[in-house]
Design an enzyme around this catalytic site. Structure first.
Site, PDB file in Angstrom:
ATOM      1  N   GLY A 304     -39.275 -50.253 -73.581  1.00 15.33           N
ATOM      2  CA  GLY A 304     -38.710 -49.681 -72.377  1.00 15.33           C
ATOM      3  C   GLY A 304     -37.228 -49.400 -72.515  1.00 15.33           C
ATOM      4  O   GLY A 304     -36.679 -49.323 -73.622  1.00 15.33           O
ATOM      5  N   HIS A 305     -36.576 -49.267 -71.376  1.00 11.49           N
ATOM      6  CA  HIS A 305     -35.144 -48.956 -71.313  1.00 11.49           C
ATOM      7  C   HIS A 305     -34.327 -49.992 -72.071  1.00 11.49           C
ATOM      8  O   HIS A 305     -33.399 -49.651 -72.809  1.00 11.49           O
ATOM      9  CB  HIS A 305     -34.739 -48.920 -69.835  1.00 11.49           C
ATOM     10  CG  HIS A 305     -33.302 -48.632 -69.587  1.00 11.49           C
ATOM     11  ND1 HIS A 305     -32.732 -47.399 -69.809  1.00 11.49           N
ATOM     12  CD2 HIS A 305     -32.297 -49.426 -69.109  1.00 11.49           C
ATOM     13  CE1 HIS A 305     -31.445 -47.440 -69.484  1.00 11.49           C
ATOM     14  NE2 HIS A 305     -31.163 -48.656 -69.055  1.00 11.49           N
TER      15      HIS A 305
END
Length: 332
Positions: A304-305
């Protein structure tokens, strides 16, 4: 009485206690903690502060300062804590320094009346930190907010930056996800959208979603990641601090062409590590580096981020390989 009602009513008190404990921990410095690395060697992580302009800036540091230095700049609403595991994996061979910006982590959070929360000022604070610590040659490791802060540092001190690492640190419009349309409305009319933007930014739902993104493997994520950040985000004064930085982010996008030109002109060795489940900064932002840095080393991860949430070993291996190659090149 219904047990669920009791627990819900008790939640604000527990959250306030947690926030208070975190704030208290920020006052205790320096702290030295022995750590064990993945290969069985003993490392020492130091948690320190330095003071200038009347405020304390917290930072963590590991590794001998005669080794190649990496300056790690964090994202939002995180702090240098996001780099802790990575630093422990690399501290035997490199010197790593990760600060908390003013208003983040364990750094002081002066009021917006005393400190203007803009990315220009965050970068100026980091430059002062590097001067204070006598860091004159380093690789910049930038994640999220770290990219606009780091690129300002790079343009201010080009002689100091010998390489760049971007982990979902965006500097191309191609990488802006759909969520940025709402930000544009806020930038056009702050008064109308301020309350809504701040409420969402500080909510537990959005804080959790920042980590998970569109990753289908949600069980791989430690909930403490967003619960701790949620507590930090809801400390007194954070609503205005975070709002000011969100509003100022429009100046980062306006600066993208300048930073792209800088990257193109300097052609520094660059590693791009990108979590593909990030809805804020999409994979297109990673691939866009090829336009200005054809030799950039680009890796798209199933993450993810905050890629190190679930892929810290992969990020550590990629970072180490990049740094070793960089040192070999510099010694030729």
């Amino acid at each position: 009485m219904n047990k669920d009602i009791i627990q819900a009513a008790d939640a604000p008190r527990k959250l306030a206690a947690l926030a208070g404990a975190i704030a208290l921990s920020a006052m205790v410095t320096p702290v030295i903690a022995g750590e064990i690395d993945v290969n069985g060697g003993t490392l020492v992580m130091a948690y320190r502060t330095v003071e200038f302009d009347g405020s304390k800036i917290a930072y963590r540091e590991i590794g001998a300062n005669d080794k190649p230095t990496i300056l790690l700049l964090h994202g939002v609403p995180s702090s240098s804590r996001m780099y802790d595991d990575l630093m422990k994996r690399l501290g035997n061979e490199f010197h790593l320094v990760a600060p908390d910006y003013p208003g983040f982590g364990n750094s002081d959070a002066p009021s917006p009346q005393d400190y203007s929360y803009t990315f220009d000022n965050l970068a100026e604070t980091i430059v002062k930190l590097t001067d204070s610590l006598k860091l004159d040659r380093y690789v910049l490791f930038m994640q999220d907010y770290g990219a606009p802060v780091g690129m300002r540092v790079a343009t201010a001190r080009p002689e100091s930056v010998i390489g760049t690492i971007f982990q979902n640190g965006n500097v191309y419009e191609e990488g802006l996800g759909p969520m940025w349309e709402k930000r544009k409305a806020f930038w056009s009319n702050r008064g109308q959208f301020q309350a809504e933007v701040v409420k969402q930014h500080q909510s537990l739902t959005v804080t959790r979603a920042r980590h998970l993104g569109t990753d289908p493997d949600i069980e791989a994520y430690n909930p403490d990641l967003w619960m701790d950040e949620y507590a930090y985000l809801n400390r007194p004064g954070q609503d205005q601090i975070q709002s000011d930085l969100i509003f100022d982010y429009q100046n980062n996008i306006a600066a993208y062409p300048k930073w792209q030109s800088w990257l193109r002109a300097h052609q520094l060795p660059t590693l791009v590590v990108w979590g593909k489940y990030d809805p804020a900064f999409t994979v297109a932002g990673a691939q866009a580096f090829r336009k200005d840095l054809p030799n950039a080393d680009i890796h798209i991860l199933d993450a993810g981020h905050f890629a190190m949430d679930t892929k810290v070993d992969e990020v550590a291996n990629l970072t180490k390989a990049f740094l070793v190659k960089l040192e070999q090149r510099r010694r030729r």
